[in-house]
Design a protein around this motif. Structure first.
Motif, PDB file in Angstrom:
ATOM      1  N   ARG A 219       7.886   0.731 -10.256  1.00 24.56           N
ATOM      2  CA  ARG A 219       7.766   2.180 -10.432  1.00 24.56           C
ATOM      3  C   ARG A 219       9.125   2.756 -10.774  1.00 24.56           C
ATOM      4  O   ARG A 219      10.160   2.284 -10.295  1.00 24.56           O
ATOM      5  CB  ARG A 219       7.205   2.834  -9.163  1.00 24.56           C
ATOM      6  CG  ARG A 219       5.727   2.539  -8.950  1.00 24.56           C
ATOM      7  CD  ARG A 219       5.196   3.102  -7.645  1.00 24.56           C
ATOM      8  NE  ARG A 219       5.340   4.548  -7.564  1.00 24.56           N
ATOM      9  CZ  ARG A 219       4.967   5.276  -6.517  1.00 24.56           C
ATOM     10  NH1 ARG A 219       4.431   4.681  -5.461  1.00 24.56           N
ATOM     11  NH2 ARG A 219       5.126   6.571  -6.509  1.00 24.56           N
ATOM     12  N   GLY A 242       2.969   0.414 -11.500  1.00 25.32           N
ATOM     13  CA  GLY A 242       2.949   0.390 -10.045  1.00 25.32           C
ATOM     14  C   GLY A 242       3.134  -1.023  -9.531  1.00 25.32           C
ATOM     15  O   GLY A 242       3.292  -1.976 -10.297  1.00 25.32           O
ATOM     16  N   ARG A 368       4.940  -3.268   1.239  1.00 24.91           N
ATOM     17  CA  ARG A 368       3.771  -2.392   1.304  1.00 24.91           C
ATOM     18  C   ARG A 368       3.421  -2.089   2.761  1.00 24.91           C
ATOM     19  O   ARG A 368       2.731  -1.124   3.063  1.00 24.91           O
ATOM     20  CB  ARG A 368       2.579  -3.032   0.581  1.00 24.91           C
ATOM     21  CG  ARG A 368       1.712  -3.854   1.485  1.00 24.91           C
ATOM     22  CD  ARG A 368       0.707  -4.729   0.799  1.00 24.91           C
ATOM     23  NE  ARG A 368      -0.335  -5.134   1.724  1.00 24.91           N
ATOM     24  CZ  ARG A 368      -0.190  -6.001   2.704  1.00 24.91           C
ATOM     25  NH1 ARG A 368       0.964  -6.597   2.903  1.00 24.91           N
ATOM     26  NH2 ARG A 368      -1.190  -6.281   3.510  1.00 24.91           N
ATOM     27  N   ARG A 442      -1.649   3.200  -2.121  1.00 27.22           N
ATOM     28  CA  ARG A 442      -2.571   2.747  -3.162  1.00 27.22           C
ATOM     29  C   ARG A 442      -2.892   3.852  -4.153  1.00 27.22           C
ATOM     30  O   ARG A 442      -3.033   3.607  -5.360  1.00 27.22           O
ATOM     31  CB  ARG A 442      -3.860   2.210  -2.523  1.00 27.22           C
ATOM     32  CG  ARG A 442      -4.771   1.513  -3.519  1.00 27.22           C
ATOM     33  CD  ARG A 442      -5.801   0.657  -2.816  1.00 27.22           C
ATOM     34  NE  ARG A 442      -5.203  -0.484  -2.148  1.00 27.22           N
ATOM     35  CZ  ARG A 442      -4.897  -1.620  -2.765  1.00 27.22           C
ATOM     36  NH1 ARG A 442      -5.119  -1.750  -4.058  1.00 27.22           N
ATOM     37  NH2 ARG A 442      -4.354  -2.618  -2.094  1.00 27.22           N
ATOM     38  N   ASN A 445       0.029   4.168  -6.599  1.00 26.10           N
ATOM     39  CA  ASN A 445       0.101   3.004  -7.468  1.00 26.10           C
ATOM     40  C   ASN A 445      -1.046   2.993  -8.478  1.00 26.10           C
ATOM     41  O   ASN A 445      -0.870   2.605  -9.630  1.00 26.10           O
ATOM     42  CB  ASN A 445       0.114   1.720  -6.637  1.00 26.10           C
ATOM     43  CG  ASN A 445       1.489   1.417  -6.060  1.00 26.10           C
ATOM     44  OD1 ASN A 445       2.395   1.016  -6.780  1.00 26.10           O
ATOM     45  ND2 ASN A 445       1.665   1.617  -4.767  1.00 26.10           N
ATOM     46  N   CYS A 448      -0.342   5.127 -11.475  1.00 29.40           N
ATOM     47  CA  CYS A 448       0.418   4.419 -12.513  1.00 29.40           C
ATOM     48  C   CYS A 448      -0.514   3.566 -13.377  1.00 29.40           C
ATOM     49  O   CYS A 448      -0.412   3.560 -14.607  1.00 29.40           O
ATOM     50  CB  CYS A 448       1.480   3.524 -11.866  1.00 29.40           C
ATOM     51  SG  CYS A 448       2.815   4.392 -11.022  1.00 29.40           S
TER      52      CYS A 448
END
Length: 464
Positions: A219, A242, A368, A442, A445, A448
């Motif tokens: 990113r 992402g 994450r 999530r 991401n 993206c």
């Protein structure tokens, strides 16, 4: 949106699990959006992916192509996890032998897009002949891709890196201060002897030059200056898709129950998870020092010690672990042999940090969840990833000898303790937890990914 606007996308990843799985995850996302996927790999890799995930959309067609026989490549080797690092060039020769069969598949199907990896330098010319646009899917940081340099460098038109030492300093084309360089001991792994006739730098150069779009698994917020540099170099859309955080991996329920039972007995964030990927090889001495360092740290650990590529023996019965190590650490450590359900392990509340080889997949999986990072890069882009993570102050690299890569049990123990429990490591632990919002969100991401898909769809509409 009517079906005429839906895409047919052909996927061609390199023959490594660290590439195959992210390509499969992207395929599943596109299929959920209603797009049709043709996923090409070898029979053994297709079986591995089928075992890895039974949750495949009917819109994903897995196409098997047998690898041609290449002298020097072990029998049944179809992935980099099947071979030692010194055989990787033979695998590339075999992969290049798929050019003709893949051309035949494309001629018979004419997809709307081909999404491909760095190794298939011959693919863009096939696509151009068929009038099919290509997207390069970069499973690396933007920093690593920019480190390779502009076209004049990566395509060999400009002399550079004439010595190993050249790779240990920031390249002249990076206009800002940067510590993202290789260590001398890493160079021999990053620049293997080229017997395939095509250097990895040239493969990357062609892949980046001859695509319509560069998709990067990162990113902009994480590495803005490197994305800017990539766009300047290649003068085409460079789109962050992402981090593509993985979905939960499938695992035998009985096996997971046993592992979870062990973790359930540990305090929250007390265990360091030790995992060096499917391909990284440590020497006997390095394994000894790593083991004794974990013992010396006094902390609970969960160590995945996998079978070495090209070996018929695993880490235990090769006698790789120091005598008596498992007995002495039995009450606080677990050495696990085989393929471990990393997603679930990292997600357990007992895990506080990971001692990692710095493969980008593993880094994404750890951050994450906000797990602290102890960095032990071994090969390929891992050294550059380690420098980037240290520069971002979200990881600590275990000190090593610059020339031969050796490290001591004391350096392992000190690094593990600092990152996991000591006061000096509080900022690292805090930064890792902050990174969870960027790496693990999530919704952000997928936004993206949505932008990437819109580009593919819009390109099809403009082409008519």
């Amino acid at each position: 949106m009517d079906n005429s606007s839906k895409l047919h996308v052909t996927m061609l990843p390199w023959l490594a699990m660290g590439h195959l799985i992210p390509f499969l995850e992207l395929s599943k996302y596109l299929a959920r959006e209603g797009h049709r996927i043709s996923f090409i790999s070898t029979p053994r890799n297709i079986r591995r992916l089928s075992n890895f995930s039974s949750n495949l959309s009917p819109l994903i067609t897995l196409i098997e192509l047998p690898l041609p026989h290449v002298h020097g490549l072990p029998e049944n080797a179809e992935s980099s996890m099947d071979i030692p690092a010194n055989k990787s060039q033979y695998l590339k020769i075999a992969f290049d032998g798929l050019e003709g069969p893949i051309a035949a598949i494309l001629e018979g199907s004419t997809p709307d897009w081909i999404i491909y990896d760095y190794a298939s330098h011959w693919l863009p010319s096939i696509a151009a002949r068929l009038g099919v646009p290509c997207a390069f899917y970069g499973l690396f940081t933007a920093a690593m891709l920019a480190f390779l340099g502009p076209p004049s460098v990566s395509l060999g038109g400009e002399a550079t890196w004439s010595t190993a030492e050249d790779l240990t300093v920031s390249p002249s084309w990076v206009p800002f201060p940067s510590n993202i360089v290789f260590r001398l001991h890493e160079v021999k792994h990053s620049l293997p002897e080229n017997i395939s006739g095509v250097s990895d730098s040239y493969r990357f150069g062609i892949a980046l030059r001859d695509c319509e779009i560069v998709a990067v698994r990162s990113r902009v917020e994480f590495e803005p200056e490197w994305f800017d540099l990539l766009t300047q170099f290649w003068q085409k859309p460079v789109i962050p898709i992402g981090f593509l955080p993985p979905v939960e991996d499938e695992v035998n329920s009985t096996e997971w129950v046993e592992l979870r039972a062990w973790l359930d007995k540990r305090r929250t964030e007390s265990v360091v998870y030790v995992a060096l990927g499917t391909e990284a090889r440590l020497s006997q001495e390095q394994v000894n020092e790593l083991a004794l360092g974990l013992e010396l740290s006094g902390l609970p650990f969960f160590w995945v010690l996998r079978e070495l590529p090209g070996s018929t023996k695993d880490g235990r019965n090769m006698g790789m672990l120091p005598d008596g190590f498992e007995d002495r650490t039995r009450n606080r450590g677990l050495v696990y042999k085989g393929w471990a359900p990393q997603f679930r392990i990292l997600g357990h509340s007992a895990i506080g940090g990971i001692l990692t080889h710095c493969g980008w997949n593993s880094v994404i999986e750890a951050l994450r969840l906000g797990r602290a990072l102890i960095l032990l890069p071994v090969m390929n882009d891992q050294g550059l990833n380690a420098r980037l993570l240290e520069e971002k102050k979200i990881g600590l690299e275990i000190p090593r000898d610059e020339r031969d890569g050796s490290f001591t049990r004391d350096s392992v123990a000190d690094s593990v303790r600092l990152v996991m429990v000591e006061k000096e490591g509080e900022s690292l632990r805090s930064k890792a937890k902050e990174a969870r919002e960027m790496f693990g969100n999530r919704d952000e991401n997928e936004r993206c990914l949505d932008g990437f898909v819109r580009f593919l769809e819009e390109h099809k509409r403009k082409r008519g």
